[in-house]
Design an enzyme around this catalytic site. Structure first.
Site, PDB file in Angstrom:
ATOM      1  N   TYR A 281     -12.243  -4.771   6.878  1.00 29.16           N
ATOM      2  CA  TYR A 281     -10.986  -4.237   6.340  1.00 29.16           C
ATOM      3  C   TYR A 281     -10.904  -2.789   6.781  1.00 29.16           C
ATOM      4  CZ  TYR A 281      -7.641  -3.225   2.537  1.00 29.16           C
ATOM      5  OH  TYR A 281      -6.553  -2.825   1.803  1.00 29.16           O
TER       6      TYR A 281
ATOM      7  N   LYS B 283      -6.725  -8.718   4.923  1.00 19.57           N
ATOM      8  CA  LYS B 283      -6.287  -8.742   3.517  1.00 19.57           C
ATOM      9  C   LYS B 283      -6.745 -10.051   2.854  1.00 19.57           C
ATOM     10  CE  LYS B 283      -3.934  -4.851   3.234  1.00 19.57           C
ATOM     11  NZ  LYS B 283      -3.968  -3.821   2.191  1.00 19.57           N
TER      12      LYS B 283
ATOM     13  N   ASP C 187       2.184  -2.747   0.025  1.00 18.42           N
ATOM     14  CA  ASP C 187       2.247  -1.299   0.280  1.00 18.42           C
ATOM     15  C   ASP C 187       3.057  -0.578  -0.785  1.00 18.42           C
ATOM     16  OD1 ASP C 187       0.824  -1.084   2.912  1.00 18.42           O
ATOM     17  OD2 ASP C 187       2.259  -2.680   3.296  1.00 18.42           O
TER      18      ASP C 187
ATOM     19  N   ALA D 101       4.998   3.597   0.993  1.00 17.69           N
ATOM     20  CA  ALA D 101       3.951   3.766  -0.020  1.00 17.69           C
ATOM     21  C   ALA D 101       4.294   4.948  -0.932  1.00 17.69           C
ATOM     22  CB  ALA D 101       2.601   3.982   0.653  1.00 17.69           C
TER      23      ALA D 101
ATOM     24  N   ASN E  32      -4.358   6.032   5.357  1.00 16.65           N
ATOM     25  CA  ASN E  32      -5.407   5.314   6.086  1.00 16.65           C
ATOM     26  C   ASN E  32      -5.025   5.226   7.562  1.00 16.65           C
ATOM     27  OD1 ASN E  32      -6.791   4.579   3.676  1.00 16.65           O
ATOM     28  ND2 ASN E  32      -5.324   2.952   3.340  1.00 16.65           N
TER      29      ASN E  32
ATOM     30  N   ASN F 276      -5.222  -0.293  -2.228  1.00 13.55           N
ATOM     31  CA  ASN F 276      -4.654  -1.429  -2.957  1.00 13.55           C
ATOM     32  C   ASN F 276      -5.637  -2.615  -3.030  1.00 13.55           C
ATOM     33  OD1 ASN F 276      -4.204  -2.208  -0.256  1.00 13.55           O
ATOM     34  ND2 ASN F 276      -2.098  -1.442  -0.363  1.00 13.55           N
TER      35      ASN F 276
HETATM   36  N1  LIG Z   1      -4.477   3.669   0.004  1.00 17.55           N
HETATM   37  C1  LIG Z   1      -3.641   2.663   0.022  1.00 17.55           C
HETATM   38  O1  LIG Z   1      -3.830   1.673  -0.669  1.00 17.55           O
HETATM   39  C2  LIG Z   1      -2.451   2.713   0.910  1.00 17.55           C
HETATM   40  C3  LIG Z   1      -1.451   1.757   0.754  1.00 17.55           C
HETATM   41  C4  LIG Z   1      -0.330   1.793   1.574  1.00 17.55           C
HETATM   42  C5  LIG Z   1      -0.239   2.771   2.527  1.00 17.55           C
HETATM   43  N2  LIG Z   1      -1.241   3.662   2.675  1.00 17.55           N
HETATM   44  C6  LIG Z   1      -1.189   4.678   3.708  1.00 17.55           C
HETATM   45  O2  LIG Z   1      -0.073   5.524   3.533  1.00 17.55           O
HETATM   46  C7  LIG Z   1       0.379   5.943   4.805  1.00 17.55           C
HETATM   47  C8  LIG Z   1       1.866   5.692   4.895  1.00 17.55           C
HETATM   48  O3  LIG Z   1       2.122   4.297   4.892  1.00 17.55           O
HETATM   49  P1  LIG Z   1       3.591   3.757   4.691  1.00 17.55           P
HETATM   50  O4  LIG Z   1       3.509   2.278   4.748  1.00 17.55           O
HETATM   51  O5  LIG Z   1       4.213   4.394   3.504  1.00 17.55           O
HETATM   52  O6  LIG Z   1       4.274   4.312   6.025  1.00 17.55           O
HETATM   53  P2  LIG Z   1       5.758   4.857   6.182  1.00 17.55           P
HETATM   54  O7  LIG Z   1       5.989   4.995   7.633  1.00 17.55           O
HETATM   55  O8  LIG Z   1       6.683   4.031   5.379  1.00 17.55           O
HETATM   56  O9  LIG Z   1       5.698   6.316   5.509  1.00 17.55           O
HETATM   57  C9  LIG Z   1       5.140   7.454   6.103  1.00 17.55           C
HETATM   58  C10 LIG Z   1       6.045   8.628   5.755  1.00 17.55           C
HETATM   59  O10 LIG Z   1       5.411   9.829   6.174  1.00 17.55           O
HETATM   60  C11 LIG Z   1       6.372  10.617   6.805  1.00 17.55           C
HETATM   61  N3  LIG Z   1       5.785  11.578   7.727  1.00 17.55           N
HETATM   62  C12 LIG Z   1       5.374  11.377   8.997  1.00 17.55           C
HETATM   63  N4  LIG Z   1       4.985  12.542   9.551  1.00 17.55           N
HETATM   64  C13 LIG Z   1       5.154  13.496   8.608  1.00 17.55           C
HETATM   65  C14 LIG Z   1       4.952  14.895   8.579  1.00 17.55           C
HETATM   66  N5  LIG Z   1       4.495  15.547   9.656  1.00 17.55           N
HETATM   67  N6  LIG Z   1       5.200  15.541   7.441  1.00 17.55           N
HETATM   68  C15 LIG Z   1       5.665  14.898   6.354  1.00 17.55           C
HETATM   69  N7  LIG Z   1       5.900  13.574   6.325  1.00 17.55           N
HETATM   70  C16 LIG Z   1       5.643  12.874   7.433  1.00 17.55           C
HETATM   71  C17 LIG Z   1       7.282   9.617   7.516  1.00 17.55           C
HETATM   72  O11 LIG Z   1       8.540  10.193   7.859  1.00 17.55           O
HETATM   73  C18 LIG Z   1       7.405   8.544   6.454  1.00 17.55           C
HETATM   74  O12 LIG Z   1       8.441   8.784   5.545  1.00 17.55           O
HETATM   75  C19 LIG Z   1      -0.435   5.181   5.835  1.00 17.55           C
HETATM   76  O13 LIG Z   1      -1.454   6.000   6.338  1.00 17.55           O
HETATM   77  C20 LIG Z   1      -1.029   4.046   5.071  1.00 17.55           C
HETATM   78  O14 LIG Z   1      -2.297   3.657   5.558  1.00 17.55           O
HETATM   79  C21 LIG Z   1      -2.336   3.670   1.884  1.00 17.55           C
HETATM   80  O1  LIG Z   2      -4.630  -1.759   4.216  1.00 18.57           O
HETATM   81  C1  LIG Z   2      -5.083  -0.812   3.566  1.00 18.57           C
HETATM   82  O2  LIG Z   2      -6.221  -0.339   3.714  1.00 18.57           O
HETATM   83  C2  LIG Z   2      -4.256  -0.202   2.473  1.00 18.57           C
HETATM   84  C3  LIG Z   2      -2.814  -0.222   2.735  1.00 18.57           C
HETATM   85  O3  LIG Z   2      -2.223  -1.463   2.600  1.00 18.57           O
HETATM   86  C4  LIG Z   2      -2.400   0.478   3.979  1.00 18.57           C
HETATM   87  O4  LIG Z   2      -1.422   0.035   4.592  1.00 18.57           O
HETATM   88  O5  LIG Z   2      -3.034   1.468   4.326  1.00 18.57           O
HETATM   89 MG   LIG Z   3      -0.761  -1.842   4.052  1.00 16.84          MG
END
Ligand SMILES: NC(=O)c1ccc[n+]([C@@H]2O[C@H](COP(=O)([O-])OP(=O)(O)OC[C@H]3O[C@@H](n4cnc5c(N)ncnc54)[C@H](O)[C@@H]3O)[C@@H](O)[C@H]2O)c1
Ligand SMILES: O=C(O)C[C@H](O)C(=O)O
Ligand SMILES: [Mg+2]
Length: 562
Positions: A102, A175, A270, A306, A419, A464
């Site tokens: 993962y 996943k 997400d 997210a 991530n 998540n």
């Molecule tokens: N920890 C978790 O469980 C988890 C879950 C989901 C997503 N994530 C992480 O969150 C991140 C975003 O995922 P997402 O699905 O929301 O993507 P997304 O593309 O929907 O959102 C990313 C956002 O960041 C913005 N962005 C990009 N560059 C930027 C900058 N320089 N300054 C400010 N904002 C900026 C984009 O415009 C966008 O609105 C990813 O790295 C993903 O791995 C983590």
């Molecule tokens: O896949 C993951 O590790 C968490 C989340 O769904 C993401 O998109 O980053």
């Molecule tokens: Mg994801």
């Protein structure tokens, strides 16, 4: 066990297909009697190993691989050969192997998919052949009651590494592996799906070995018709299945959930999974900081799928704690590429609008050349209690930003959860050091504990994965028709309830080592919530017992060799 024997043109058996069936194959784990009964006489070396011995050998073979990607590839090959053995190894070494199957290694496997390709896993649906969806599912040979869960992705926003085209199938595979390892979802009853609508990544389109549709992403009416057809076909062929959506782009993720969430059994990981696990970590952090939920002030950096999914979840939590809805929305500040989002900005997304500030709120603030305030300026002015990173911008939480957080509030909650590792806004060691041990930290990837000033800080993994397996299991056990807000809240509370974060340095979330136990507890809470919310189609008298009984274990049915 069913005996499947392939015959050659003369009608004689050739390689017995049980050896090629990952659910039937036990390899050298077959006893002599099983070998004889299955037509395997003389087709295996004579020793018979126990599942434990096989698992030990496979684990050692895995360790010998030169790097994490090679380990991922080795484990995927094992997955394809002997599914029970694969899950035995994975569950026995969950803490060590979760980062391999993962996040973060899965990100690399996705980027290299077309080059590391060995054999297909999952169902590949193409936007160019929408009429094949039913036919493709039918090849699985599964009946209407045989599928509990389908994870699909169109791979537009894989983790923080963007558009990955058909390689995104591996996030669905990863996943699902977590669903099984963490919550015992039966791996024979799940399907990974690639919704291949093309890719906008030039490098893939130009790569002669790229395995997906070689055209740019189909958007608009044809995309929508494809998604609708997928939903209709999947839910009519497999009416009991939970339809998990993963890593769709910000233009589609929320739109699909909002459009179809009342009609189909959809879960957007997400948005909903991330929102709920982050809420769980915030609930734990609030116990420590002593600032009640209703008084929290949240700055989100990276207001995409997210980030705004989490903002919504935290805003609702403030309302439940007594804040008026309008005030709760005003306690959230979104910062994206443009800077602080304010009303009247040209390129606001629909879901960002409710949080966009009145420009009058920022009168007197320092702004950049296009008139928007930076993250640092926003933190200095707002003095938020929570700073969330979902931007994919590595290093965006600088020392100045973290120090400004620590100046504004006694115990700042700082969650850089982008991530994989290459996208994280700050590493926990820095956040703890810069805040002089005051910050309450969670990140999306697994990280080792941090030592600071004589205290060991265990860092919560707000991924998540700590929550969705339990949500999925609870949904399946209750036969819930929908995944409701109440079920997600129950899951978040159950996860938070499993830790006491008030000791110095304690983690805000349960450790991955306890994931099976914690997923069972989460699932039990989800079953109860589904019953309370009247979406359950079965109401077990003892939800905890029903959950445990439903959890699949990696053992050879009938005992195997001993
Ligand atoms: N920890 C978790 O469980 C988890 C879950 C989901 C997503 N994530 C992480 O969150 C991140 C975003 O995922 P997402 O699905 O929301 O993507 P997304 O593309 O929907 O959102 C990313 C956002 O960041 C913005 N962005 C990009 N560059 C930027 C900058 N320089 N300054 C400010 N904002 C900026 C984009 O415009 C966008 O609105 C990813 O790295 C993903 O791995 C983590
Ligand atoms: O896949 C993951 O590790 C968490 C989340 O769904 C993401 O998109 O980053
Ligand atoms: Mg994801």
């Amino acid at each position: 066990m069913e005996i499947i024997v392939t015959r050659n043109s003369k009608g004689s058996p050739v390689t017995p297909s049980v050896l090629a069936d990952p659910f039937g194959n036990r390899g050298v784990g077959f006893t002599q009697a099983e070998r004889d009964g299955l037509g395997l006489t003389g087709r295996l070396p004579s020793a018979v190993l126990t599942l434990e011995q096989q698992a030990e050998r496979a684990y050692q073979q895995m360790l010998e691989q030169e790097d994490d990607l090679a380990k991922n590839v080795y484990l995927e090959q094992l997955h394809d050969r002997n599914e029970i053995l694969y899950y035995k190894v994975l569950t026995d070494h969950l803490v060590e192997l979760l980062p391999i199957v993962y996040d973060p290694t899965v990100g690399e496997a996705i980027e290299k998919y077309s080059h590391e390709y060995r054999r297909p896993r999952g169902v590949f649906l193409s936007v160019d052949r929408p009429d094949d969806i039913g036919k493709a599912f039918a090849t699985l040979g599964l009946g209407p009651q045989d599928v509990d869960l389908i994870v699909c992705t169109d791979a537009e926003e894989i983790l923080g590494i963007g558009d990955q085209g058909v390689g995104g199938i591996q996030i669905a595979v990863g996943k699902l592996a977590v669903y099984t390892a963490a919550a015992g979802i039966d791996p024979r009853r799940v399907v990974a799906v690639s919704l291949d609508v093309g890719t906008d990544r030039e490098a893939l389109l130009k790569d002669p070995l790229y395995l997906g549709n070689r055209h740019t992403r189909v958007r608009g009416a044809d995309y929508d018709a494809f998604i609708e057809k997928y939903l209709r076909t999947a839910s009519s062929m497999f009416p009991g299945a939970l339809l998990h959506f993963e890593d769709f782009g910000p233009g589609n993720a929320r739109r699909i959930l909002e459009k179809y969430g009342d009609t189909y059994r959809i879960f957007n990981d997400d948005m909903q999974g991330t929102g709920a696990i982050t809420l769980a970590a915030v609930l734990s952090a609030v116990e420590v900081s002593g600032v009640p939920m209703r008084d929290q002030k949240l700055v989100v950096f990276g207001a995409g799928t997210a980030g705004v999914g989490i903002a919504d979840e935290l805003r609702d939590a403030m309302v439940r704690d007594g804040t008026q809805p309008g005030d709760a929305t005003a306690q959230v500040w979104l910062v994206d590429k443009q800077g602080l989002l304010t009303r009247g900005m040209a390129d606001l997304r629909d879901f960002q609008r409710p949080y966009a500030r009145d420009p009058a709120d920022t009168a007197g603030w320092a702004t950049g050349k296009d008139g928007a305030a930076s993250l640092l300026e926003t933190v200095r002015r707002v003095r938020p209690t929570i700073l969330l990173g979902t931007s994919t911008v590595h290093g965006a939480f600088t020392r100045e930003v973290v120090e400004a957080m620590a100046e504004g509030t006694e115990r700042p909650i700082i969650f850089p959860i982008s991530n994989p590792t290459s996208r994280i806004e700050a590493m926990p060691q820095d956040v703890i050091t810069w805040s002089r041990g005051k910050a309450l930290v969670a990140v999306g990837i697994p990280v080792p504990p941090v030592e600071y000033d004589g205290t060991t800080y265990r860092i919560a993994q707000a991924n998540n994965a700590l929550l969705y397996p339990g949500v999925g299991l609870g949904t399946i056990v209750s036969g819930a028709e929908r995944v409701t807000a109440g079920m997600l809240l129950a899951a978040a509370q159950a996860v938070a309830g499993q830790v006491d974060a008030t000791h110095p340095g304690a983690s805000l979330l349960p450790p991955v080592a306890d994931l099976r136990e914690s997923s069972a507890n989460t699932a039990t809470a989800v079953v109860r919530a589904a019953i309370d919310e009247a979406v359950a189609t079965t109401a077990p008298a003892d939800p905890a017992q029903a959950v445990r009984a439903a959890m699949w274990e990696p053992v050879y049915a009938g005992g195997g060799a001993s």
